[in-house]
Design a protein around this motif. Structure first.
Motif, short mmCIF file in Angstrom:
data_model
loop_
_atom_site.label_atom_id
_atom_site.label_comp_id
_atom_site.label_asym_id
_atom_site.label_seq_id
_atom_site.Cartn_x
_atom_site.Cartn_y
_atom_site.Cartn_z
N GLU A 41 0.87 -1.17 0.00
CA GLU A 41 0.00 0.00 0.00
C GLU A 41 0.90 1.22 0.00
O GLU A 41 1.78 1.34 0.84
N ALA A 60 -4.78 11.36 -8.29
CA ALA A 60 -5.38 10.02 -8.38
C ALA A 60 -6.03 9.81 -9.74
O ALA A 60 -5.88 8.73 -10.34
N ARG A 79 -5.04 6.59 -12.27
CA ARG A 79 -5.96 5.45 -12.46
C ARG A 79 -5.90 4.81 -13.85
O ARG A 79 -5.97 3.58 -13.93
N ASN A 94 -3.44 1.98 -13.95
CA ASN A 94 -3.58 0.86 -13.03
C ASN A 94 -3.86 -0.43 -13.79
O ASN A 94 -4.63 -0.45 -14.75
N MET A 131 -4.37 -3.42 -9.19
CA MET A 131 -4.14 -2.15 -8.50
C MET A 131 -5.45 -1.40 -8.29
O MET A 131 -6.33 -1.42 -9.14
N THR A 132 -5.55 -0.74 -7.14
CA THR A 132 -6.65 0.17 -6.89
C THR A 132 -6.09 1.47 -6.32
O THR A 132 -5.14 1.45 -5.55
N THR A 133 -6.67 2.58 -6.74
CA THR A 133 -6.24 3.89 -6.27
C THR A 133 -7.48 4.65 -5.80
O THR A 133 -8.49 4.67 -6.51
N HIS A 134 -7.39 5.24 -4.62
CA HIS A 134 -8.47 6.08 -4.12
C HIS A 134 -7.90 7.24 -3.32
O HIS A 134 -6.71 7.26 -3.01
N THR A 172 -2.80 3.85 -2.98
CA THR A 172 -2.84 2.81 -4.01
C THR A 172 -2.42 1.50 -3.39
O THR A 172 -1.41 1.42 -2.68
N THR A 173 -3.22 0.48 -3.64
CA THR A 173 -2.91 -0.88 -3.18
C THR A 173 -2.59 -1.72 -4.40
O THR A 173 -3.31 -1.68 -5.40
N ILE A 174 -1.48 -2.44 -4.28
CA ILE A 174 -1.02 -3.30 -5.38
C ILE A 174 -0.90 -4.72 -4.83
O ILE A 174 -0.30 -4.93 -3.78
N TYR A 209 4.86 2.35 -10.64
CA TYR A 209 3.87 3.25 -10.04
C TYR A 209 4.53 4.50 -9.46
O TYR A 209 4.02 5.61 -9.65
#
Length: 81
Positions: A6, A21, A25, A28, A32-35, A43-45, A60
């Motif tokens: 993260e 962000a 996005r 991604n 991957m998620t970005t918020h 961002t979580t990978i 990233y």
């Protein structure tokens, strides 16, 4: 076993974090998620291998640097001639 990272970066304002962000996005992958969380971009990978995770995180971080630099540039009105 899935590996996870993260990445959380804070910025001057929630609006700036949202701009950054939004620019990240499109790059991604499905892993991957970005918020935005207040003034932070999170961002979580997740990847199946450590080397894959490292490679994705490296890519990233480069994209994040560019996005942050561009988002901090003063906006110029565009003109069409």
């Amino acid at each position: 076993m899935t590996r996870r990272a993260e990445i959380r970066t804070t910025h001057d304002s929630p609006a700036l974090a949202e701009r950054i962000a939004r620019s990240l996005r499109p790059d991604n992958t499905s892993e991957m998620t970005t918020h935005v969380d207040g003034d932070a971009v999170v961002t979580t990978i997740e990847r199946d291998s450590t080397s894959g995770l490292q490679s994705t995180v490296d890519d990233y971080v480069v994209n994040l640097r560019v996005a942050a630099q561009l988002a901090n540039q003063p906006t110029q009105p565009t003109t069409h001639e």
